[in-house]
Design a protein around this motif. Structure first.
Motif, short mmCIF file in Angstrom:
data_model
loop_
_atom_site.label_atom_id
_atom_site.label_comp_id
_atom_site.label_asym_id
_atom_site.label_seq_id
_atom_site.Cartn_x
_atom_site.Cartn_y
_atom_site.Cartn_z
N THR A 54 -3.32 49.59 118.78
CA THR A 54 -3.41 49.15 117.29
C THR A 54 -4.38 49.94 116.23
O THR A 54 -4.09 49.91 115.00
CB THR A 54 -3.63 47.67 117.26
OG1 THR A 54 -4.77 47.33 117.51
CG2 THR A 54 -2.23 46.85 117.56
N GLU A 55 -5.62 50.20 116.83
CA GLU A 55 -6.48 50.86 116.12
C GLU A 55 -6.63 52.49 116.26
O GLU A 55 -7.57 53.15 115.75
CB GLU A 55 -7.91 50.34 116.53
CG GLU A 55 -7.89 48.93 116.18
CD GLU A 55 -7.91 48.51 114.57
OE1 GLU A 55 -8.47 49.46 113.78
OE2 GLU A 55 -7.08 47.73 114.41
N SER A 56 -5.51 52.94 116.80
CA SER A 56 -5.59 54.49 117.07
C SER A 56 -4.41 55.15 115.84
O SER A 56 -3.67 54.44 115.48
CB SER A 56 -5.04 54.94 118.43
OG SER A 56 -5.99 54.35 119.40
N ARG A 109 -2.52 50.15 112.09
CA ARG A 109 -4.31 50.02 112.13
C ARG A 109 -4.73 49.13 111.19
O ARG A 109 -4.20 48.79 110.17
CB ARG A 109 -4.68 51.70 111.70
CG ARG A 109 -4.47 52.47 112.86
CD ARG A 109 -4.95 53.75 112.83
NE ARG A 109 -4.40 54.59 111.34
CZ ARG A 109 -4.76 54.76 110.42
NH1 ARG A 109 -6.18 54.51 110.43
NH2 ARG A 109 -4.31 55.29 109.45
N LYS A 110 -6.08 48.75 111.49
CA LYS A 110 -6.75 47.63 110.77
C LYS A 110 -6.74 48.25 109.41
O LYS A 110 -7.04 47.52 108.26
CB LYS A 110 -8.05 47.22 111.33
CG LYS A 110 -8.81 46.16 110.66
CD LYS A 110 -10.10 45.74 111.36
CE LYS A 110 -10.99 44.67 110.63
NZ LYS A 110 -12.14 44.23 111.23
N ALA A 111 -7.11 49.46 109.26
CA ALA A 111 -7.42 50.12 107.85
C ALA A 111 -6.27 50.09 106.84
O ALA A 111 -6.50 49.84 105.83
CB ALA A 111 -7.97 51.61 108.19
N GLU A 125 -9.63 60.27 106.71
CA GLU A 125 -10.12 59.31 107.83
C GLU A 125 -10.27 60.21 109.16
O GLU A 125 -9.30 61.01 109.18
CB GLU A 125 -9.17 58.17 108.41
CG GLU A 125 -8.64 57.37 107.12
CD GLU A 125 -7.64 56.29 107.45
OE1 GLU A 125 -7.95 55.36 108.07
OE2 GLU A 125 -6.53 56.69 107.32
N LYS A 180 -3.78 47.90 107.33
CA LYS A 180 -3.50 46.56 106.98
C LYS A 180 -4.34 46.12 105.87
O LYS A 180 -4.02 45.36 105.06
CB LYS A 180 -3.71 45.53 108.18
CG LYS A 180 -2.85 45.82 109.30
CD LYS A 180 -3.13 45.05 110.24
CE LYS A 180 -2.12 45.07 111.42
NZ LYS A 180 -2.33 44.09 112.52
N SER A 181 -5.71 46.49 105.93
CA SER A 181 -6.74 46.33 104.99
C SER A 181 -6.20 46.89 103.28
O SER A 181 -6.47 46.21 102.36
CB SER A 181 -8.08 46.85 105.13
OG SER A 181 -8.59 46.08 106.33
N ALA A 240 -13.85 49.37 105.44
CA ALA A 240 -12.81 49.40 106.53
C ALA A 240 -12.20 50.65 106.58
O ALA A 240 -11.75 51.07 107.95
CB ALA A 240 -11.71 48.34 106.02
#
Length: 337
Positions: free
Chosen positions: A279-281, A2-4, A311, A6-7, A61
């Motif tokens: 990817t974002e789930s 997920r993007k979070a 989250e 990765k951040s 994020a």
């Protein structure tokens, strides 16, 4: 990924590089104009660049609370105290003394909060099941986010012993099925123990040249993580998916947990979902595909990093060994309820 997530990894890498560079490049004394300019540059990195990145990559994020910004400023102040030249570090010594009365005031204001958490932990000692689950259920309001986070973080200590020692968890609810996790295999467990031993030994050898007492303390502190490693192995192998007090509990590791009230489950679907398209789930379990999808009536919190990150998600994908059995038991319990 997920993007979070990765951040967070990106910020961690950047922070480690910046702080390490500070210890390596900052002079021990300000003997020239170049030393002063270099120190000023690292001060900007510590107290401006890294907080901005923390706000963008962690707070925004990851949808975290703004008050957590105090963590990065405190960390930068601590690093500055030991990496800057003595002429500058003395100012941070003053700041470190100044924070004592500030912390005292904050502790006085929130004393009732700490007392409530300790009382809840004491009451939870006789409860059956994971102490973290009881902490999550005891404080289940958006207005008590700080209280819930502190409660869960403190509950990790009794939870680690609860899972590490089979005697304490002998009455644990039986699992419904198991998440597909690498950490449930004995070889992974052995590798983690070997890695922990190497890290503790390396830390001792590096610090012993400065202070043998400090080296012993640091190595002992690192070695204490063996309790968490054992707990992580037993959770992954035996207790990754189970029911407790009308809740479905998902443990993808010891550091993370998701407690789902059964009445909040809207739908349970089995199938095959490609993880590359999600990817974002939130996906729990290893493998290229997920085989079960849980959809909720409202957002459910996923706690990670020992409860420090919270989250919300309205659905979760799982990769389990027996999706049909999990689906059937969820439907049976909801119908019975």
């Amino acid at each position: 990924m997920r993007k979070a997530v990765k951040s967070r990894l990106a910020f961690l890498i950047i922070a480690v590089i910046c702080y390490s560079a500070g210890f390596y490049f900052l002079p021990e004394q300000l003997n020239s104009e170049t030393d002063t300019i270099l120190s000023a540059g690292f001060a900007i990195v510590y107290f401006l660049l890294l907080p901005i990145l923390y706000w963008l990559l962690i707070i925004k994020a990851g949808n975290q609370k703004p008050w957590k910004m105090i963590l990065i400023f405190s960390l930068s102040a601590g690093i500055a105290r030991f990496s800057f030249a003595a002429q500058i570090a003395d100012y941070f010594e003053f700041v470190m003394w100044l924070r004592i009365p500030i912390i005292g005031i904050l502790l006085a204001i929130e004393f009732f909060l700490i007392a409530h958490v300790i009382k809840s932990l004491w009451q939870a000692r006789k409860l059956k099941g994971d102490p973290r689950v009881h902490m999550i259920n005891s404080i289940n309001s958006d207005d008590d986010e700080k209280k819930q986070q502190l409660s869960i973080t403190l509950s990790y200590e009794p939870a680690s012993w609860y899972y590490c020692l089979p005697f304490l968890s002998r009455n644990h609810p039986r699992p419904v099925t198991h998440l597909k996790l690498l950490s449930r295999y004995p070889l992974h467990f052995i590798c983690m123990l070997c890695g922990l031993t190497l890290v503790a030994g390396l830390a001792y050898m590096l610090i012993a040249t400065i202070s043998e007492l400090v080296a012993l303390i640091v190595a002992s502190f690192i070695s204490y993580s063996i309790i968490s490693i054992c707990a992580n192995y037993r959770i992954s192998r035996y207790h990754s998916v189970y029911f407790l007090d009308n809740n479905l509990v998902l443990n993808s590791s010891f550091l993370s947990i998701m407690v789902i009230p059964l009445l909040t489950i809207k739908t349970v679907d089995t199938g095959c979902w490609n993880k590359q398209e999600l990817t974002e789930s939130l996906i729990l379990g290893r493998g290229k595909t997920a085989n079960i999808l849980l959809t909720f009536n409202h957002e459910i919190s996923y706690f990670s990093m020992m409860g420090m990150l919270n989250e919300p998600f309205n659905k979760v994908y799982l990769s389990v060994e027996d999706p049909a059995a999990l689906k059937q038991q969820i439907q049976d319990k909801i119908n019975l309820g």
